[in-house]
Design an enzyme around this catalytic site. Structure first.
Site, short mmCIF file in Angstrom:
data_model
loop_
_atom_site.label_atom_id
_atom_site.label_comp_id
_atom_site.label_asym_id
_atom_site.label_seq_id
_atom_site.Cartn_x
_atom_site.Cartn_y
_atom_site.Cartn_z
CE LYS A 9 -1.18 1.61 3.88
NZ LYS A 9 -0.56 2.97 3.79
CG ASP A 136 -3.19 1.78 6.96
OD1 ASP A 136 -3.93 2.78 6.92
OD2 ASP A 136 -1.95 1.85 7.09
#
Length: 287
Positions: A9, A136
């Protein structure tokens, strides 16, 4: 056997607000995912187990604190299943790198066990579940271009987004998220929320990563990485991801990216250099 890809990410932008009464910082971030990351494989078993291998496996915690095992147990509890299955995780993403490696692995585990147990839960349900144990994880469940707000659990998918050749560079330094936010809290910057519009690269140029200065105060080598990327030929955007220490640059084509990778490797052979593509379309097929 079920295999799930756990892509790295990257925060193209990251605005951070002051610490709230709930103990979290509100964020506003444009997030993309690389075509490179970890791989998680699940097979049926009479017990729950996790085996970690790969070049970045040595820094992965075991036991009850492991985010992958916590995600599986949470899904088992929510779905009424027994927490059983052999998990094999191949780690390519460095720990403490600002690339969401642990969250990506936990999200991959949620998707894998959703398939193994034939739950047929949609991704938004898995994302909501994952957000209970990691800010996240919701974004990583989707693993496609998106904007995340709140403490990271509010997701707005971005459908019209091209691929971008990019270079990830990590100086081999692990930076813990907590100290970076603590340093940020000494002088919080609560600018206006970023809203993408118009040309993507042009819009991102006016955004920033509010954690860059506090991360550089803790790990000054991040400044060196940003300078090295900026010194390559034709970088269109240079920035730090997450809370560091990984930084990235976007290039107009793969040739420019690969030339930049070669130049940095020659000068800094001890750094981790990953030529990648920021994927414009999700590689995950909901089941």
């Amino acid at each position: 056997m079920i295999t799930e890809f756990a892509p790295a990410k990257v925060n193209l932008s990251l605005r951070v607000g002051a610490l709230g009464e709930d103990g979290y910082h509100p964020v506003d971030s444009i997030v993309v995912f690389a075509d490179w990351g970890d791989a998680l494989t699940v097979t049926p078993s009479d017990a729950l187990s996790l085996e970690v291998s790969g070049p970045m496996s040595q820094a992965i915690p075991g036991g009850e604190d492991n985010l992958v095992l916590r995600a599986v147990r949470l899904l088992a509890q929510a779905s009424g299943q027994d927490a059983k299955g052999n998990i094999s995780l191949v780690k390519e993403i460095p720990a403490g790198a600002g690339l969401g490696g642990g969250s990506a692995d936990a999200a991959a585990a949620l998707r894998a066990f959703n398939r193994l147990w034939e739950l047929d839960w949609p991704l938004d349900m898995l994302a909501g579940l994952g957000s209970q144990i990691g800010s996240d994880i919701a974004a990583c469940v989707w693993s496609q271009p998106l904007r995340m707000t709140g403490r990271g659990e509010r997701i707005r998918l971005i459908d019209d987004w091209p691929d971008f050749p990019a270079l990830l560079v990590n100086p081999g330094v692990s930076v813990a998220t907590g100290p970076v936010f603590a340093k940020f809290d000494e002088a919080p910057q609560t600018g206006a929320a970023f809203r993408p519009q118009g040309d993507l690269i042009g819009a991102l140029q006016v955004a920033t990563n509010d954690l860059t200065a506090p991360a550089c105060a803790i790990a000054p080598v991040i400044d060196d990485v940003l300078a090295a990327l900026a010194a390559t030929k034709d970088p269109q955007l240079v920035r730090m991801s997450g809370s560091g220490a990984t930084c990235f640059a976007i290039y107009p084509d793969e040739a420019a990216r690969d030339a930049a990778a070669g130049a940095i490797r020659q000068v800094q052979p001890g750094w981790h250099v990953f030529p990648i593509v920021f994927r414009g379309v999700s590689a995950i097929t909901p089941t």
